[in-house]
Write an enzyme that holds these catalytic residues in place. Structure first.
Site, PDB file in Angstrom:
ATOM      1  N   HIS A 207       0.863  -1.190   0.000  1.00 38.83           N
ATOM      2  CA  HIS A 207       0.000   0.000   0.000  1.00 38.83           C
ATOM      3  C   HIS A 207       0.891   1.228   0.000  1.00 38.83           C
ATOM      4  O   HIS A 207       1.533   1.535   0.992  1.00 38.83           O
ATOM      5  CB  HIS A 207      -0.919   0.003   1.221  1.00 38.83           C
ATOM      6  CG  HIS A 207      -1.750   1.251   1.304  1.00 38.83           C
ATOM      7  ND1 HIS A 207      -2.696   1.557   0.363  1.00 38.83           N
ATOM      8  CD2 HIS A 207      -1.746   2.279   2.176  1.00 38.83           C
ATOM      9  CE1 HIS A 207      -3.243   2.723   0.663  1.00 38.83           C
ATOM     10  NE2 HIS A 207      -2.690   3.195   1.760  1.00 38.83           N
TER      11      HIS A 207
ATOM     12  N   ASP B  71       1.173   5.069  -0.299  1.00 36.52           N
ATOM     13  CA  ASP B  71       0.474   6.353  -0.247  1.00 36.52           C
ATOM     14  C   ASP B  71       1.131   7.366  -1.175  1.00 36.52           C
ATOM     15  O   ASP B  71       2.342   7.569  -1.121  1.00 36.52           O
ATOM     16  CB  ASP B  71       0.493   6.907   1.181  1.00 36.52           C
ATOM     17  CG  ASP B  71      -0.424   6.116   2.095  1.00 36.52           C
ATOM     18  OD1 ASP B  71      -1.596   5.964   1.738  1.00 36.52           O
ATOM     19  OD2 ASP B  71       0.039   5.652   3.156  1.00 36.52           O
TER      20      ASP B  71
ATOM     21  N   ASP C 224      -7.574   1.565   2.141  1.00 36.54           N
ATOM     22  CA  ASP C 224      -7.246   2.468   3.257  1.00 36.54           C
ATOM     23  C   ASP C 224      -8.216   3.623   3.508  1.00 36.54           C
ATOM     24  O   ASP C 224      -8.313   4.084   4.641  1.00 36.54           O
ATOM     25  CB  ASP C 224      -5.811   3.011   3.062  1.00 36.54           C
ATOM     26  CG  ASP C 224      -5.233   3.604   4.337  1.00 36.54           C
ATOM     27  OD1 ASP C 224      -5.691   3.219   5.427  1.00 36.54           O
ATOM     28  OD2 ASP C 224      -4.333   4.454   4.261  1.00 36.54           O
TER      29      ASP C 224
ATOM     30  N   HIS D  98      -5.910   9.769  -0.656  1.00 41.38           N
ATOM     31  CA  HIS D  98      -6.641   9.786   0.620  1.00 41.38           C
ATOM     32  C   HIS D  98      -5.864  10.378   1.784  1.00 41.38           C
ATOM     33  O   HIS D  98      -6.380  10.382   2.906  1.00 41.38           O
ATOM     34  CB  HIS D  98      -7.174   8.391   0.946  1.00 41.38           C
ATOM     35  CG  HIS D  98      -6.118   7.329   1.021  1.00 41.38           C
ATOM     36  ND1 HIS D  98      -5.751   6.572  -0.062  1.00 41.38           N
ATOM     37  CD2 HIS D  98      -5.345   6.898   2.029  1.00 41.38           C
ATOM     38  CE1 HIS D  98      -4.810   5.723   0.284  1.00 41.38           C
ATOM     39  NE2 HIS D  98      -4.530   5.899   1.550  1.00 41.38           N
TER      40      HIS D  98
HETATM   41 ZN   LIG Z   1      -3.074   5.003   2.677  1.00 48.07          ZN
END
Ligand SMILES: [Zn+2]
Ligand SMILES: *[C@@H]1O[C@H](CO)[C@@H](O)[C@H](O)[C@H]1NC(C)=O
Ligand SMILES: *[C@@H]1O[C@H](CO)[C@@H](O)[C@H](O)[C@H]1NC(C)=O
Length: 994
Positions: free
Chosen positions: A60, A62, A184, A434
């Site tokens: 994951h 970001d 997420d 996000h």
């Molecule tokens: Zn995230």
């Protein structure tokens, strides 16, 4: 001892595998690139009579959070967080080659694109092979994994389109993701599900869901469901299979083999100390069996990865290879568990094959709480200035895209040099992440997002200038004033003569109140036909002088109402008539009321606060008290829970907010073009109540900050509208700026809520509008950015405007949300507008839909010093005729050298309006005034698949459904397209200039 023999056997087996793996590899290299077997065809076989455990290796990543997107890519600033995406992709590719069974999914195209640019032809070839064999699979595939609470659908569509386009162009159909993956984001919007369905995804997986909702769903085996994400589109258009992942997006406890984890590796040499295969297998079987109890089918999924994992992918894969081998080896001893490398789409395919029926859901997943006092409703409002800047940047980007098309090739290379829309497109795409527009990043990362948007807008300004030069025939320099909201614009402040070009990105004409900083006291303004326009000069307010600080020196503002044609511009000329002292006409007491032909706004003369609102046309009248308050943010020092309020979480210390002031100092200005009452509540909180002549909307321009914290109290500032509308605990909010959802106090449609936070647990995202209503009256508030809000009391609507907090909320960002900057070391000031309408409920949408449309895509003003050349074209429309009010021109953007992407949207829900909730038919060849459309192909919503090739899994709901009466209207001809309520249609046009 039997176990020992068995181990020996399996060891031999391993050796064999190792010797055979080399020729396999060589054989593979000889394989032709045409040997394509990807998507659902490349899934590993499963065992129908067993519990199949789908292991999904994933990372994951970001797109900015604690570090900027580029720092994450390179692995810079590892002192903040150890994370380097380039190494992840390097390492995963190498490890996938070692065993053809291995799988990996990749999600964020912003990172993949950065990596791909730096790869050699050899590596690219290898990666293409991995993609074509389904060993590397893209899921989601947008530029980022967007936030769902603070994003607007227009920007989400753009960022998805950009990421998916890169994948298709680079790899072709094998890279088209089948699954949407939002593991997420902190709460899930119905509009996101609707968009994903229309983008052709077969399913959607996410990790975070309210803890009460999850427990109920676990017991009822409803963690997998069918989400009907639109009340207007006919099923299954907006139906999306939705799965809630078992463990957020982490591996089950004890099975994390990343370099960042401490779980024991599989130690499988019986001659060495600490041999643990039996223990690992036992533990795994227990976890798998427990998980299967809360899901419906004989397939379960496990996410084997987490934040920025797989930087050294060998650790994960070496242990996963062994796990699969040893767990499956138990099958010969009667185990009924089968483990395999898999991907979300392979898992989804098995669920689809199972022929089960699924619970139907029609509401959304807001708000999200992970414990009784931990409601993730603060980020709906965190960083209001960034949220506004992001929204404004979307407007600027759409204008830039449109003008790039309308101006032709000269737009990107013309008299003002080389410009592009791509930089702003990318910056906007990154800003949808996000932890971007959500406001949950560190301060330095927020600054980086804003800088990217500013750089993008610089590049776009060149496009806009070139295009307007081509369309107007004038190459006079154009000046941009990005700080008009605080009355800063050097050219208007100092020029005796200048012109204003008002470009309107909407497909219908608009009238727009223009407000320009000036230093003269009298001006003449004339329109494109040379007619004189009613204008007025008023003094700059104290609040504006305070917020602009040292950036400008205008003492007055020039006001007039500009009109601009559909998708076009109109030019106004302004000349100074008189210098001198600022105008008087200021009254210091609040009048009893101000009004125009539509609205009357009344004030309490004692307090200076709003007291009522009447619609004079419809003869509606409500009492309306409005004031500003702050919740004292919890510092975590509380007997019920240690949770403080922070960037994510809203947790007031008390349900009763403090009033900033019970009275307002007021000043009134009444002119022929507008009337306003300026209210000052405190040195850091003020508002202008403004009524434009000829407008059926009341404007509330609020200014909040620097929020004082010398008392060591974090503050969450709201404005609250208290009315006598009998709303019975119900209010309405939009989902990502599109469909409207009903909200009910202390209530969730799909489970029995145990409410533990009376304020925070009743907050919802407001992206563009919220309203309360009863049989007679609907009070709608249209916002200029995403904000959080609620209706805590009957007839009341509150909106959180700004937050300044002193503690981190322990969700990873590790900073208090206490925004300052060079210009505002004492704390950021935020300013914005709420637009209020009071209408009969039956026609309210006919007012608030176009109103929100204008708030999202606002006119762009550009300025030229002195007189324009007499041959300059002063007015232009890119359309043959304005589009009907139900139709929104959502996208007009250059796709490649000879095609243009067009999205047309029906912007009404099916039940909203008597006149506008009807299908509308448009002729694509009769749309544009300067472009001749010579070819058209229809695409899915994300423009990465031809509409006719779109084929999605069909899912069956466990609810017995009444057959719907279809009122579907076919397209009358190849050029004529029909839009149904809430439908968006996406076209690639081949067009040439007429
Ligand atoms: Zn995230
Ligand atoms: C699902 O239905 C199809 C067609 O009716 C059938 O062929 C298949 O075996 C069924 N699958 C399962 C898992 O029951
Ligand atoms: C996908 O990309 C290929 C080239 O890789 C192109 O030919 C095709 O038109 C693209 N599909 C769409 C829907 O744009």
């Amino acid at each position: 001892m039997a176990a020992g023999c068995w181990q020996l056997l399996s060891l031999l087996f391993i050796l064999c595998e190792i010797c055979s793996s080399l020729p396999v590899e060589r054989h593979e290299k000889q394989q032709d690139d045409d040997d394509v077997k990807c998507g659902y065809q490349s899934c590993h076989a499963t065992k129908p009579a067993m519990l199949n455990v789908h292991l999904v290796p994933h990372t994951h990543d970001d797109v900015g959070w604690l570090k900027t997107v580029d720092q994450y890519f390179y692995g810079d600033r590892n002192d903040i967080q150890h994370a380097g995406v380039q190494y992840i992709l390097d390492s995963v590719v190498e490890q996938l080659l070692k065993n053809p069974d291995r799988r990996f999914i990749y999600v964020e195209t912003a990172f993949f694109y950065r990596w791909w640019r730096r790869q050699s032809a050899d590596v690219r070839q290898t990666v293409k092979r991995l993609v074509n064999q389904g060993r590397l699979e893209f899921v989601n595939g947008g530029w980022c994994m967007s936030d769902e609470a603070a994003t607007h659908y227009s920007a989400v569509l753009d960022q998805m389109t950009m990421g998916l386009r890169f994948l298709n162009q680079t790899f072709g159909p094998c890279a088209r993701p089948r699954v949407a993956w939002h593991i997420d984001p902190f709460g899930h919007a119905r509009e996101h599900a609707s968009m994903f369905a229309q983008m052709g995804y077969d399913g959607f997986f996410f990790g975070r869901v309210d803890y009460q909702d999850r427990y109920r769903r676990m017991r009822a085996k409803e963690q997998e469901l069918l989400w009907r994400a639109s009340d207007s589109l006919s099923p299954p258009m907006a139906d999306l299979f939705t799965g809630i992942l078992p463990n957020g997006y982490n591996p089950p406890e004890g099975f994390c083999w990343d370099q960042s984890c401490d779980d024991p590796p599989i130690k499988d040499d019986p001659d060495l100390e600490d041999y643990n295969v039996d223990d690992v297998v036992e533990r795994f079987l227990n976890v798998a069996n427990a998980q299967s109890l809360v899901y419906k089918s004989n397939h379960i999924i496990m996410t084997m990865g987490s934040d920025f994992q797989y930087e050294n992918a060998n650790l994960w894969y070496k242990n996963l290879d062994k796990l699969i081998r040893y767990v499956n080896a138990r099958q010969s001893n009667g185990s009924r568990v089968n483990v395999l490398y898999s991907t979300p789409s392979c898992y989804l395919q098995e669920l689809h094959r199972s022929n089960l029926t699924w619970a139907l859901k029609t509401d959304d997943f807001f708000p999200y709480a992970d414990d009784a006092h931990d409601f993730w409703t603060g980020y709906f409002s965190s960083r209001p200035a960034l949220k506004r800047y992001e929204r404004l940047s979307n407007s600027n980007l759409q204008t830039c895209n449109q003008l790039e098309v309308l101006g032709g090739r000269a737009s990107t290379s013309g008299p003002f040099g080389e410009g592009d829309s791509l930089t702003l497109k990318r910056a906007m795409a990154v800003a949808q992440h996000h932890d971007a527009v959500s406001g949950t990043e560190k301060q330095h990362v927020a600054n980086d997002y804003a800088r990217r948007l500013a750089d993008g807008w610089q590049r776009c300004q060149v496009v806009v200038s070139n295009s307007l030069a081509a369309l107007s025939g004038s190459t006079a320099e154009r000046v941009y004033c990005d700080s008009l909201n605080v009355s800063v614009c050097p050219i208007t402040e100092s020029s005796q003569r200048f012109s204003v070009n008002v470009f309107n990105p909407l497909a219908r004409p608009v009238a727009w109140p223009v407000r320009l900083p000036v230093n003269g006291t009298a001006y003449s303004v004339s329109d494109a036909d040379g007619r004189s326009v009613d204008c007025e000069v008023v003094s700059v307010s104290r609040a504006t002088r305070d917020v602009r600080r040292n950036r400008g020196f205008a003492v007055n503002e020039l006001l007039f109402r500009a009109r601009a044609p559909a998708l076009g511009f109109s030019t106004y000329s302004v000349s100074l008539l008189q210098d001198g002292p600022p105008p008087a006409s200021v009254r210091s007491r609040a009048p009893k009321s101000i009004w125009n032909k539509y609205l009357r706004v009344t004030f309490d003369p004692e307090t200076g606060l709003l007291s009522g609102l009447d619609n004079l046309e419809t003869k509606q009248s409500i009492s309306l008290t409005q004031n500003f308050y702050w919740y004292n943010a919890s510092d975590g020092n509380n007997s019920k829970s240690k949770q403080p309020s922070g960037a994510y979480i809203f947790r007031p210390n008390s349900s009763t907010p403090f009033v900033i002031s019970t009275t307002a100092e007021t000043e009134t200005i009444q002119t022929s073009v507008m009337q306003e009452v300026r209210q000052q509540f405190a040195p850091w909180a003020s508002q202008v109540v403004r009524l434009h002549t000829d407008s059926r909307v009341l404007e509330l321009e609020w200014t909040v900050g620097p929020i004082p914290i010398h008392d060591d109290l974090g503050k969450e500032v709201i404005t609250r509208l208290d009315t006598d509308v009998e709303s019975s605990g119900i209010f309405y909010t939009d989902s990502n700026g599109r469909e409207v959802l009903q909200r009910k106090k202390d209530f969730r449609p799909t489970w029995n809520l145990k409410q533990s936070e009376p304020i925070a647990g009743n907050y919802y995202p407001i992206n563009s509008r919220a309203f309360i209503k009863d049989d007679k009256d609907q009070l709608t508030v249209v916002t200029d950015r995403s904000q959080g809000g609620g209706s805590i009391h009957n007839g009341s609507l509150e909106i959180m405007l700004h937050r300044r907090l002193l503690y981190d909320d322990v969700r990873g960002v590790a900073e208090a949300l206490n925004e300052t900057s060079d210009l505002f070391p004492d704390g950021l000031v935020a300013r914005g507008r709420l637009l209020l309408s009071l209408e009969r409920p039956a026609i309210a949408a006919d007012v608030h839909r176009p109103l929100a449309e204008e708030a999202v895509l606002q006119p762009l003003l550009t300025f030229t010093e002195g007189d324009l050349h007499p041959n300059t074209r002063l007015e232009f429309s890119g359309l043959q005729a304005a589009l009907p009010p139900a139709v929104h021109l959502l996208t007009l953007s250059q796709w490649d050298d000879d095609s243009v992407l067009l999205r047309l949207e029906h912007q009404f829900q099916s039940w909203e309006s008597k006149i506008n909730s009807e299908p509308v038919t448009l002729d694509l060849q009769k749309l544009f005034s300067t472009l001749e459309v010579v070819g058209v192909s229809e695409l899915n919503l994300s423009a990465n698949q031809w509409k006719e090739e779109m084929k999605r899994f069909h899912w069956t709901s466990q609810t017995v459904e009444k057959p719907q009466k279809k009122t579907f209207k076919e397209d009358p001809s190849a050029w004529e397209v029909t839009l149904h309520p809430m439908e968006i249609r996406t076209f690639l046009l081949r067009a040439s200039f007429r």
